[in-house]
Structure formats: C-alpha cells, structure tokens
Design an enzyme around this catalytic site. Structure first.
Site, mmCIF file in Angstrom:
data_model
loop_
_atom_site.group_PDB
_atom_site.id
_atom_site.type_symbol
_atom_site.label_atom_id
_atom_site.label_comp_id
_atom_site.label_asym_id
_atom_site.label_seq_id
_atom_site.Cartn_x
_atom_site.Cartn_y
_atom_site.Cartn_z
ATOM 1 N N CYS A 133 0.853 -1.311 -0.015
ATOM 2 C CA CYS A 133 0.121 0.026 -0.064
ATOM 3 C C CYS A 133 0.590 1.522 0.289
ATOM 4 O O CYS A 133 0.467 2.444 -0.511
ATOM 5 C CB CYS A 133 -0.127 0.099 1.221
ATOM 6 S SG CYS A 133 -2.720 -0.127 0.383
ATOM 7 N N CYS B 95 11.798 -19.679 16.887
ATOM 8 C CA CYS B 95 12.201 -21.169 17.038
ATOM 9 C C CYS B 95 12.749 -22.729 16.372
ATOM 10 O O CYS B 95 13.454 -23.116 16.196
ATOM 11 C CB CYS B 95 10.216 -21.959 16.003
ATOM 12 S SG CYS B 95 8.782 -22.095 17.251
#
Lengths: 151, 106, 246
Positions: free
Chosen positions: C99, C207
């Site tokens: 945008c 992770c």
C-alpha cells in the site's frame, strides 16, 4: 516425551533444592545485602518489617517480572514514607530503583516491572519520615527459557 | 518516545488516585552485545518526575534493573484541579514528557 | 526430509486453544490489561503513523481509509492471502508495504522496523475478537500445501518438525514451559524474551533457532507459506493483537 519431560522437571527441582537458600533473617556475615544496606542507611539500623514485596514466586521470564512494593504507613505529614529502594541480590547492579514519595502520596505503594538475573531475593528498603529504615523481601525463581532465541 | 498515561480525569478532593505510566524505551543494560560482538552502550531512563500543579509528588530514580518499556504505578492525593506533568530523561540525555489534566469536584 | 502427515486431510489440534491459554496468570493478566500490555505502546504509535502523511503522495493511511476502527475491522483475519496486484502470497506486513509503495509512493518499511510493527499491530488490533478466517482457494492452494509440508518436515540439529511440538505435544512441559498449539492469532505480540514487540515471522525464526536450524530470512516464501498454514490451522481463534507471550 512425557516421561523424559517429567524426568527433566524432577531433575530441575532437585537442582533448585540443592542450591543454597538464603535465610530470611540473615546474620551480618552471610547476608549479601549487608554492605549495601550499610551504604544506603548510612549505618542506621534497617529493621525487617512493615514492607511487603509482592512478586511471583516463579517468574515467566527474567527480563520482566511484575513487582509491587507496599509499606504500612498512615501517610500523614507527621508519619509517612520518604522513599522506597529496590535491591537485587544477584543482578550486576544491585540498586534497581529508588522511589521518592512523601505525605501527598496517599498510599505508600509502587508497582513496576523489574529485570532479575536468575533466581534470587529482592529486598525493598523504605525510609520513613522519622528517619527509620524498614525492609521486606521476596524470593523469585527465574529459570532459563526452554528454547534459545537469538532473533 | 511513545508514552501512555492513565489516571482519572475527575476526582473528589482528598481522594487517593492511582496513576500509571508506561514508556517505550529499551532500558539498555549495557551488558548486551550486538551481532558483531560490540557492547551496546547502557541507556536507561534514569529519572522520572511527576509534578502536580507544580509540586513534585513522585520521583523515580531507575537503573537497568527496571524492565524495558518501563511501567510505573503509584498513588497521589487529589487536591486541586490542574495539571500533572510527567518528565523523564535517559542516560543519553533524551527527554520525554506527558501531561494530564484533572478536575476536582467537591 | 521426512514428512509426517500422510492423511488426506491436514490435522488440526482439538480443542483449538490460543497461546494465551497456555500462559501463566501473570502473562494473561498483562495481555488483558490494555494499559499495562506493553504491546499497546506499538498500537499507540500506530495511531500516530496512521494519520501521518507518507511518501511522494503526501497522503496518510487515513486519507484513503478514514477511521481504522471501521475500515480495518476484519482485515487482519484474512491474512496471509494472495495479493491480486502482486500475484503472490503476502502477510499483513507485506500488504501494508504494498500500500505504501502503490498508493503513497513511499518506500516500504524494513522488516521488524518499529514503524512496520506499530502499523501492523494497529491494523490487527482493529480485528481484536474477530475470528481468524483465511480462505483456501485455487490461488493459494499450492502455497498452503507447501506450508503444510514444511510444518511436517524435520529441520535442524534437533531434527524436529513444528508438528512434533505443536501437534503431538501441546499441553505438555518443555522444562518449565507448557508447549502451546503454535497459533499466530496474537501477532504482532510483545514477547518478554524479546523485550519488545515482534512479528510472527520473528517468532517462527526463533523456533528455527531453537531447533538449531538455519533461520529463513525475513520475507522468505517458506515463512509466508508457514504463516498461511498456521493461520488456517488456527481458523476460528479470535485475534488478540497485541498479544503478550513469555
């Protein structure tokens, strides 16, 4: 996985039990706060009592531990809390903060979030308007994260 | 510095009110290292003062033992209508300020 | 590469539980307190950025979108999705940057920059309480399948897949922590370990690091596809942004 996790948890507990616990009403020789209190109170007696440190027994993360310190005081012009100092037993810098109050405080209670470098005691020392010093402490377990994070 | 203040807009004279403030600040301890192994210099908000109609009602002297994005909750007695001015400074000399108005009834 | 799931239908954990249900009382209290929740500092910054003119256009987000509470409600719940203009999968951060480039003629915000986190948190905050609802269609089906395959692929020195912790062992203890189901409905979130707010991609990278695996770079296709699978897997959970996690 369940058995391994349980074994690990038990070994962690055993490790905690083996670690030396500081006696609450410590003698001058073994009290790690003694030299600090000497400096802070300028030789005046610091009596345990009137100060409550409310903090979790087991911290989620040593980076941010919620802590509330409150003092028994009528908070009048004649009898109030002048300041509250937070001391850490094991942080590299033992004096964590000093909060200056006064009779207009209304309630002698301050809440914040502290950093704790491992399992330790936190001591709060309050100076009253009559010049006396009072203290309260709490012990917080701070464990390592299960997984490392270097992001 | 982004900061948020929470306190009642109105209070009765003599009422003990709760004031809360939280400030976006890393409270850099000076003990951390960047990815190239260089020590990140210490920079904490070391002083935060709160003035109520010009007189100081709370002062926090802080160190690296206070968590990042410092949060403080304290109390004060509502006296006269007016302004609360929160001002703070960090080790690098950056200043921040917030204001909040209060109206006293009764 | 060893894949786990061979079933035709991907497995979702039942019952579906947000990460906040595995958190301690202190963390739950912090997330529930809109003032004490440190993530709200980023939402507050997002409020300011929303009304600031940006780029060569001199337009702010508000110039086109008006009141975010109305125009952005429900938006975050549909991401990641395939952006028709860019013809590729984007997450909310990516859509905000698109945008900026298209409509504001402004340079994209850097990954994990304070501004991008603030605007993303602000936009996602408008969808608080809205259930996650990513839609699978012909456009994103391949992305989804690759995401699912990756979720079930062992990685790193520890040789584990996401599924090992978050499908098979959620609710169980890893040292003193309870393993969650690994949902993304609270992101961007304030993680105490980070001492700041971070994106879901940062969390997934963390992770990878925890498994001693090479972390995919920010914006990598693998991370986007994992985000899509993770979102689908958590469809129905309410958005909690800004969350607080340990």
């Amino acid at each position: 996985m369940k058995t391994i996790a349980r074994r690990r948890f038990v070994s962690v507990l055993a490790g905690l039990a083996a670690a030396p616990l500081l006696p609450r009403a410590a003698s001058a020789q073994s009290d790690p706060f003694a030299p600090l209190l000497l400096k802070l109170a300028g030789g005046a007696k610091v009596s345990p009592g009137r100060v409550t440190v409310d903090t979790p027994r087991l911290a989620d993360n040593g980076h941010s531990v919620p802590l509330t310190v409150s003092v028994e005081s009528p908070m009048t012009a004649a009898d109030h809390v002048r300041s509250i100092t937070l001391l850490s037993e094991r942080n590299p810098r033992p004096i964590m903060a000093t909060f200056h109050l006064g009779p207009k405080a209304g309630r002698p209670e301050v809440a914040t979030r502290v950093r704790l470098n491992g399992t330790q005691h936190v001591l709060a020392v309050a100076q009253l308007s009559d010049g006396s010093y009072w203290s309260g402490s709490a012990e917080v377990e701070v464990t390592e994260s299960a997984c490392l994070d270097a992001t | 510095m982004v900061a948020l203040v929470q306190m009642p807009r109105q209070a009765k004279r003599g009422e003990v009110i709760e004031v809360r403030i939280v400030i976006q600040h890393p409270m850099e301890t000076g003990f951390r290292f960047d990815l190239l192994g260089r020590a990140i210099p210490k920079n904490v908000i070391n002083n935060l003062s709160v003035r109520y109609n010009g007189s100081e009602v709370f002062l926090a002297e802080m160190g690296s033992g206070i968590a990042a994005n410092p949060y403080l909750q304290f109390f004060t007695v509502a006296e006269a209508s007016g302004d609360f001015v929160f001002e703070w400074i960090d080790d690098a000399g950056q200043r921040g300020a917030e204001r909040a108005a209060i109206t006293i009834t009764g | 590469m060893v894949c786990l799931a061979h079933a035709a239908e991907p497995q979702k954990p039942t019952p579906l539980k947000s990460g906040i249900e595995f958190a301690s009382e202190d963390v739950r209290k912090l997330q529930g307190d809109d003032f004490a929740n440190p993530g709200m500092l980023w939402v507050a910054r997002g409020v300011k950025l929303w009304s600031e003119a940006a780029g060569k256009s001199g337009k702010s987000c508000a110039a086109c979108h008006g009141d975010a509470a109305k125009s952005m409600k429900g938006v975050a719940a549909r991401y990641p999705r395939v952006d028709p203009g860019a013809a590729r999968l984007v997450n909310l951060e990516g859509r905000i940057n698109l945008c900026r480039e298209r409509n504001q003629q402004a340079p994209p915000f850097k990954h994990e920059s304070d501004e991008l986190l603030a605007l993303t948190a602000y936009v996602a905050y408008q969808s608080r309480g809205v259930p996650v609802g990513v839609v699978l269609d012909t456009q994103n089906r391949r992305n989804f399948e690759r995401g699912r395959a990756r979720y079930n692929t062992r990685v790193g020195q520890m040789n584990l897949a996401c599924a090992h912790c978050h499908d098979r062992n959620w609710g169980r203890q890893l040292l003193n922590e309870t393993i969650s189901q690994g949902h993304g409905n609270a992101y961007p979130t304030y993680r105490l370990e980070w001492q700041t707010t971070g994106s879901l991609q940062r969390r997934i990278r963390a992770c990878y690091f925890g498994l001693r695996a090479e972390m995919p770079p920010y914006g990598a296709q693998e991370l986007l596809e994992l985000e899509l699978y993770v979102a689908w897997r958590g469809n129905g959970l309410p958005i909690e942004t800004p969350g607080v996690r340990r």
